[in-house]
Enzyme design. Structure first.
Site, PDB file in Angstrom:
ATOM      1  N   TYR A 102      -3.184 -11.748  12.271  1.00  0.00           N
ATOM      2  CA  TYR A 102      -3.867 -10.451  12.105  1.00  0.00           C
ATOM      3  C   TYR A 102      -3.912  -9.674  13.431  1.00  0.00           C
ATOM      4  O   TYR A 102      -3.832  -8.453  13.443  1.00  0.00           O
ATOM      5  CB  TYR A 102      -5.253 -10.651  11.488  1.00  0.00           C
ATOM      6  CG  TYR A 102      -5.122 -10.991  10.019  1.00  0.00           C
ATOM      7  CD1 TYR A 102      -5.188 -12.307   9.562  1.00  0.00           C
ATOM      8  CD2 TYR A 102      -4.840 -10.000   9.084  1.00  0.00           C
ATOM      9  CE1 TYR A 102      -4.991 -12.616   8.222  1.00  0.00           C
ATOM     10  CE2 TYR A 102      -4.644 -10.294   7.741  1.00  0.00           C
ATOM     11  CZ  TYR A 102      -4.706 -11.609   7.327  1.00  0.00           C
ATOM     12  OH  TYR A 102      -4.483 -11.905   6.010  1.00  0.00           O
TER      13      TYR A 102
ATOM     14  N   GLN B 136      -4.778  -1.615  -1.756  1.00  0.00           N
ATOM     15  CA  GLN B 136      -4.699  -3.041  -1.425  1.00  0.00           C
ATOM     16  C   GLN B 136      -4.357  -3.188   0.059  1.00  0.00           C
ATOM     17  O   GLN B 136      -4.409  -4.283   0.603  1.00  0.00           O
ATOM     18  CB  GLN B 136      -3.611  -3.727  -2.254  1.00  0.00           C
ATOM     19  CG  GLN B 136      -3.823  -3.666  -3.758  1.00  0.00           C
ATOM     20  CD  GLN B 136      -2.622  -4.197  -4.488  1.00  0.00           C
ATOM     21  OE1 GLN B 136      -2.495  -5.403  -4.724  1.00  0.00           O
ATOM     22  NE2 GLN B 136      -1.700  -3.326  -4.852  1.00  0.00           N
TER      23      GLN B 136
ATOM     24  N   HIS C 220      -8.927  -4.966  -0.391  1.00  0.00           N
ATOM     25  CA  HIS C 220      -8.573  -6.213   0.302  1.00  0.00           C
ATOM     26  C   HIS C 220      -9.011  -6.214   1.758  1.00  0.00           C
ATOM     27  O   HIS C 220      -8.543  -7.040   2.540  1.00  0.00           O
ATOM     28  CB  HIS C 220      -7.056  -6.448   0.214  1.00  0.00           C
ATOM     29  CG  HIS C 220      -6.605  -6.804  -1.173  1.00  0.00           C
ATOM     30  ND1 HIS C 220      -5.272  -6.788  -1.532  1.00  0.00           N
ATOM     31  CD2 HIS C 220      -7.292  -7.178  -2.274  1.00  0.00           C
ATOM     32  CE1 HIS C 220      -5.171  -7.143  -2.820  1.00  0.00           C
ATOM     33  NE2 HIS C 220      -6.384  -7.379  -3.284  1.00  0.00           N
TER      34      HIS C 220
ATOM     35  N   CYS D  35     -18.589 -11.004  11.442  1.00  0.00           N
ATOM     36  CA  CYS D  35     -19.189 -12.219  12.003  1.00  0.00           C
ATOM     37  C   CYS D  35     -19.626 -13.110  10.846  1.00  0.00           C
ATOM     38  O   CYS D  35     -20.307 -12.637   9.916  1.00  0.00           O
ATOM     39  CB  CYS D  35     -20.390 -11.832  12.856  1.00  0.00           C
ATOM     40  SG  CYS D  35     -21.369 -13.247  13.394  1.00  0.00           S
TER      41      CYS D  35
ATOM     42  N   GLY E 100       3.706   1.889  -4.968  1.00  0.00           N
ATOM     43  CA  GLY E 100       4.146   0.944  -3.935  1.00  0.00           C
ATOM     44  C   GLY E 100       3.531  -0.426  -4.020  1.00  0.00           C
ATOM     45  O   GLY E 100       3.192  -1.044  -3.011  1.00  0.00           O
TER      46      GLY E 100
ATOM     47  N   SER F 208       3.932  -4.347  -6.115  1.00  0.00           N
ATOM     48  CA  SER F 208       4.859  -5.149  -6.929  1.00  0.00           C
ATOM     49  C   SER F 208       4.206  -5.714  -8.178  1.00  0.00           C
ATOM     50  O   SER F 208       4.879  -6.274  -9.040  1.00  0.00           O
ATOM     51  CB  SER F 208       5.393  -6.315  -6.076  1.00  0.00           C
ATOM     52  OG  SER F 208       4.309  -7.176  -5.707  1.00  0.00           O
TER      53      SER F 208
ATOM     54  N   ASN G 195       7.269   3.756  -7.763  1.00  0.00           N
ATOM     55  CA  ASN G 195       7.645   2.569  -6.996  1.00  0.00           C
ATOM     56  C   ASN G 195       9.130   2.599  -6.670  1.00  0.00           C
ATOM     57  O   ASN G 195       9.915   3.236  -7.389  1.00  0.00           O
ATOM     58  CB  ASN G 195       7.286   1.310  -7.810  1.00  0.00           C
ATOM     59  CG  ASN G 195       6.931   0.142  -6.910  1.00  0.00           C
ATOM     60  OD1 ASN G 195       6.109   0.268  -6.009  1.00  0.00           O
ATOM     61  ND2 ASN G 195       7.595  -0.984  -7.135  1.00  0.00           N
ATOM     62  N   LEU G 196       9.502   1.855  -5.614  1.00  0.00           N
ATOM     63  CA  LEU G 196      10.931   1.865  -5.260  1.00  0.00           C
ATOM     64  C   LEU G 196      11.761   1.318  -6.414  1.00  0.00           C
ATOM     65  O   LEU G 196      12.844   1.777  -6.719  1.00  0.00           O
ATOM     66  CB  LEU G 196      11.146   1.008  -3.994  1.00  0.00           C
ATOM     67  CG  LEU G 196      12.491   1.190  -3.287  1.00  0.00           C
ATOM     68  CD1 LEU G 196      12.638   2.629  -2.820  1.00  0.00           C
ATOM     69  CD2 LEU G 196      12.614   0.250  -2.099  1.00  0.00           C
TER      70      LEU G 196
ATOM     71  N   ALA H 260       8.349   6.329  -1.803  1.00  0.00           N
ATOM     72  CA  ALA H 260       7.061   7.020  -1.993  1.00  0.00           C
ATOM     73  C   ALA H 260       7.027   8.369  -1.276  1.00  0.00           C
ATOM     74  O   ALA H 260       6.431   9.327  -1.777  1.00  0.00           O
ATOM     75  CB  ALA H 260       5.930   6.128  -1.494  1.00  0.00           C
TER      76      ALA H 260
END
Ligand code: BV8
Length: 235
Positions: free
Chosen positions: A59, A96, A114, A122, A181, A183, A208-209, A226
């Site tokens: 991250y 998301q 998400h 913390c 965008g 899946s 979507n692609l 997009a």
């Protein structure tokens, strides 16, 4: 986009594909984030307990990428922010994604289901904190002063996404649901179109692609990048 008589509510779900043209990796495309590592090792509470340094590094790397100034909102993010400003009814973006590109494009009515890369939490105080630096075991919580308690403010597999009640209520009463965008691999987001169809009132569109796993549940599927499909749809 033509205004129906009563400007209904619009819910937009976005996934990693909307940020691809801003230079951020998707998860399951060729060479995406998960191609380089096992999901369970970096996006699960078990993975974090097993190897916190690996997960923090995953991250930290992505957080640093956001801060380089090379990653900017693209025309798709900007079109959604314009839609929110110009549409007479409510527009809610449920993303998301954990990047801050929707905010930087100007979207305000926004849920990060998400979590957010630019926040940590913390594990003792349980409060999300804005955070742009790397997080290590030595990082101190500014509230309780403890070290080693700061985790990414991210929803991992097996954890409950944020604001689900608000999202479900919005899905059940919207007149238009647009999925961009994503899946359709990850639940509960992948199940939103079914909830919308179940409610029986909204028009459901996928931008979507390529057709997602749930494409057959949409009234309309428009394929392409997009940065082209979203401005064209919003126009
Ligand atoms: C939960 C962390 C309970 C943040 C992520 C068995 C069956 C069904 C479900 C499950 C199961 N076993 C376990 C589950 C539940 C599990 C799940 O769904 N597993 C899947 C893999 C089977 N889900 C959970 O654990 C969730 N929690 O269920 O709790 C609950 C539920 C409801 C209410 C109460 C309790 C938690 C899931 C969250 C996990 N965290 N990430 C981070 O690190 O970023 S998931 C990860 O996948 C990201 O968040 C990402 O957003 C998400 C979805 O991926 P996409 O965004 O769709 O990205 P992807 O690469 O897959 O696709 C990109 C798409 O874009 C492609 O279609 C591509 O064609 C397209 N594209 C590419 N370029 C472009 C483009 N489109 C347009 N333009 C372009 N240029």
């Amino acid at each position: 986009m033509s205004h129906p008589s009563a400007p209904g509510r619009i819910v937009v779900l976005t996934g990693a594909g909307i940020s691809k043209e801003s230079g951020l990796d998707t998860f399951r495309d060729q060479g995406g984030l998960w191609a380089q590592m096992r999901v369970e090792d970096v996006a699960s509470i078990e993975g974090y307990r097993r190897d916190p340094d690996l997960v923090q590094h995953f991250y930290n790397t992505r957080r640093r990428e956001l801060g380089t100034g090379r990653v900017e909102p693209n025309p798709a993010h900007l079109a959604l922010a314009r839609l929110e400003r110009e549409w007479p009814g409510e527009v809610l973006v449920v993303t998301q994604n954990v990047d801050d590109l929707h905010e930087r494009a100007g979207s305000v009515n926004l849920i990060h289901m998400h979590g957010e890369l630019l926040k940590v939490r913390c594990e003792r105080c349980d409060r999300p904190l804005p955070w742009r630096e790397d997080v290590t075991r030595a990082s101190l919580c500014p509230d309780c002063g403890r070290a080693g308690t700061l985790r990414p403010h991210i929803v991992w597999f097996g954890e409950v996404p944020f604001e689900m009640d608000r999202i479900i209520a919005a899905l059940e009463r919207c007149a238009l649901f647009v999925s961009i965008g994503t899946s359709g691999h990850v639940y509960p987001a992948a199940g939103f179109v079914a909830a919308v169809r179940q409610a029986g009132r909204a028009h459901a569109v996928e931008l979507n692609l390529e057709p997602s796993r749930g494409a057959s549940l949409f009234h309309e599927v428009r394929t392409g990048p997009a940065s082209e499909t979203v401005p064209a749809f919003v126009a």
